[in-house]
Design a protein around this motif. Structure first.
Motif, short mmCIF file in Angstrom:
data_model
loop_
_atom_site.label_atom_id
_atom_site.label_comp_id
_atom_site.label_asym_id
_atom_site.label_seq_id
_atom_site.Cartn_x
_atom_site.Cartn_y
_atom_site.Cartn_z
N ASN A 123 0.84 -1.21 0.00
CA ASN A 123 0.00 0.00 0.00
C ASN A 123 0.87 1.26 0.00
O ASN A 123 1.21 1.82 1.04
CB ASN A 123 -0.93 -0.02 1.23
N LYS A 124 1.25 1.69 -1.21
CA LYS A 124 2.14 2.85 -1.33
C LYS A 124 1.47 4.11 -0.82
O LYS A 124 2.14 5.06 -0.40
CB LYS A 124 2.58 3.01 -2.79
N GLU A 125 0.13 4.11 -0.84
CA GLU A 125 -0.60 5.28 -0.36
C GLU A 125 -0.24 5.62 1.08
O GLU A 125 -0.28 6.79 1.48
CB GLU A 125 -2.12 5.05 -0.49
N VAL A 148 7.15 -3.58 -1.10
CA VAL A 148 6.62 -4.62 -1.98
C VAL A 148 6.40 -4.08 -3.39
O VAL A 148 6.43 -4.81 -4.36
CB VAL A 148 5.30 -5.20 -1.41
N ASP A 149 6.20 -2.78 -3.51
CA ASP A 149 6.10 -2.19 -4.84
C ASP A 149 7.35 -2.65 -5.60
O ASP A 149 8.46 -2.63 -5.05
CB ASP A 149 6.09 -0.66 -4.69
N SER A 150 7.19 -3.07 -6.85
CA SER A 150 8.33 -3.70 -7.55
C SER A 150 9.52 -2.75 -7.65
O SER A 150 10.67 -3.18 -7.48
CB SER A 150 7.91 -4.16 -8.94
N GLU A 151 9.25 -1.47 -7.90
CA GLU A 151 10.35 -0.50 -8.03
C GLU A 151 11.13 -0.37 -6.72
O GLU A 151 12.36 -0.31 -6.71
CB GLU A 151 9.81 0.88 -8.42
N HIS A 152 10.37 -0.32 -5.63
CA HIS A 152 11.01 -0.07 -4.34
C HIS A 152 11.71 -1.32 -3.82
O HIS A 152 12.74 -1.24 -3.17
CB HIS A 152 9.98 0.51 -3.38
N LEU A 219 2.96 8.64 -7.44
CA LEU A 219 2.91 8.12 -6.07
C LEU A 219 4.24 7.45 -5.72
O LEU A 219 4.76 7.61 -4.62
CB LEU A 219 1.78 7.10 -5.90
N GLU A 220 4.78 6.73 -6.68
CA GLU A 220 6.03 5.99 -6.40
C GLU A 220 7.23 6.90 -6.22
O GLU A 220 8.16 6.56 -5.48
CB GLU A 220 6.28 4.99 -7.54
N VAL A 221 7.24 8.04 -6.91
CA VAL A 221 8.33 9.00 -6.71
C VAL A 221 8.28 9.49 -5.26
O VAL A 221 9.29 9.52 -4.55
CB VAL A 221 8.20 10.18 -7.71
MG MG Z 1 5.17 -0.18 -8.85
#
Ligand code: MG
Ligand code: NAD
Length: 394
Positions: A123-125, A148-152, A219-221
């Motif tokens: 939950n990146k939010e 868990v976000d793939s980028e992070h 959001l990911e930035v």
């Molecule tokens: Mg992602």
């Protein structure tokens, strides 16, 4: 035996977490504490039985009776509603997956930090709306947050054994989403179905649309800024249509560490599940000779206003992230309902941030969960007004 809870178990990330858990032995090797879901009661009950969970929680109290019926005789407790979600988060578990979509995921994840285990954060939010709060709470409770976000997850893995002070830049890759190759003047007329045709990743509905608009990347930035503590100008975004490099870390000696793999979220879910070890995962192996080449291009900010807005949010910090995320969720609701166009989403978010500007000036170290929720609420109201006005003009 390790104890595990999964918030948002019936979603895209939740299902893949359950899949890995079952492959790892399920209830034979893990004690499953809580599983939560939204409205898919049949699937929630099925999972809870399969994993012999202690409790299953659904989002809406009106569904409690049906959930109870579906769990009859299983020995799994049933509960429903936001309060029940928090109570489920209070039950100690060594490893908790936070995979509810949207701002609704913040409070349960925040609460789960209290027992000091590991929070696997999809939950990146949570980081966008309350990054400083969440990170401070994790430190205070000696809990660990794993991305868990793939980028992070990729960045996290590219940082193993390195000194964060030696990092020059972080390069987030973006697929560009379904409408990447459309001429810009056609975007205003893009439909939901067109924005949903994601080229590489199979994900939940909302994040797939957010990929096409790059609100997801925006959001990911912000998530990168909050999680890794780097300065906004150290974070770059590059379009990489093949989605095989999941992100990169550039060091001061000019070296770049890239994380590669098939576009399969079980890479990053599995990494968080097995950390600090690496376990075998059921993901496709890359055949680089067959892939042949990787391509990159710079994102066009005209096409993706979300990326520009993310910079403004990072410059403000405080409660700006909560307003940004809430306005984005409302804009997305209106786009999904057919009220506003694809490019109107950026306009709604930008106008909401402008209207709310005076309300957002809170120091990062003074913000509370209540402040975040209040701004979230206010931003939803304002964004709704802007979106309805926008819809009227169409
Ligand atoms: Mg992602
Ligand atoms: P999804 O829509 O597939 O699933 C969301 C889950 O949350 C479901 O279990 C749903 O029932 C539940 N839920 C929804 N609203 C709720 C509410 N108000 N209260 C309680 N439960 C609720 O979403 P997803 O794609 O799995 O994404 C989950 C999170 O992971 C999001 O924050 C998303 O940004 C992030 N994420 C997803 C992916 C992906 O590949 N799907 C990749 C990276 C990050």
């Amino acid at each position: 035996m390790r104890s595990i809870s999964i918030f948002g178990a019936t979603g895209s990330i939740g299902e893949q977490t359950v899949d890995l858990l079952l492959r790892a032995g399920g209830a034979r090797t893990h004690r499953v504490v809580a599983l939560t879901g939204g409205r898919n009661l049949a699937r929630l009950a099925e999972m809870a039985r399969l994993l012999r969970a202690e409790i299953a929680v659904c989002a809406d109290p009106r569904d409690l009776r049906e959930l109870r019926e579906r769990l009859a005789g299983s020995g799994v407790e049933a509960a429903a509603g936001p309060e029940a979600l928090l109570e489920a988060a209070d039950r100690p578990a060594d490893w908790v997956m936070s995979a509810i979509v949207g701002a609704a995921g913040l409070a349960p994840g925040f609460r789960a930090l209290r027992h000091g285990g590991t929070l696997a954060l999809a939950n990146k939010e949570s980081l966008v709306t309350a990054g400083p709060l969440l990170m401070a709470e994790a430190a205070r409770q000696r809990a660990r947050i794993l991305p868990v976000d793939s980028e992070h997850s990729a960045i996290f893995q590219a940082l193993v054994g390195e000194d964060i002070a030696a990092v020059e830049r972080i390069i987030l890759t973006a697929s560009g989403g379904a409408l990447r190759d459309w001429p810009i003047e056609r975007l205003a007329a893009a439909t939901v179905a067109e924005a949903l045709a994601h080229p590489n990743w199979t994900m939940g509905l909302r994040i797939t649309i957010d990929s096409a608009s790059m609100f997801n990347k925006a959001l990911e930035v912000i998530e990168t800024r909050e999680f890794f503590g780097v300065a906004p100008d150290q974070i770059e975004v590059i379009i990489h249509p093949e989605s095989l490099i999941h992100s990169m870390v550039g060091y001061r000696d000019g070296a770049i560490m890239a994380h590669m793999g098939a576009p399969d979220m079980r890479h990053s879910i599995g990494y968080a599940l097995n950390w600090p070890e690496r376990a075998a995962l059921p993901v496709a192996r890359l055949d680089l000779a067959r892939i042949g080449q990787l391509t990159f291009r710079a994102p066009d900010l005209q096409r993706y206003p979300a990326l520009r807005l993310a910079r403004e949010v990072m410059a403000r910090r405080g409660l700006a992230g909560a307003a940004f995320n809430a306005a984005k969720e409302v804009a997305l609701d209106h786009f999904l309902a057919g009220g506003i166009g694809f490019m109107d989403m950026g306009c709604v978010v930008e106008a909401t941030l402008e209207v709310l500007d005076p309300e957002l000036g809170r120091e990062n170290d003074r913000m509370t969960l209540e402040d975040v929720q209040a701004v979230d609420h206010l931003a939803r109201q304002r964004a709704g007004e802007v979106a309805r006005r926008q819809a009227g003009e169409r």
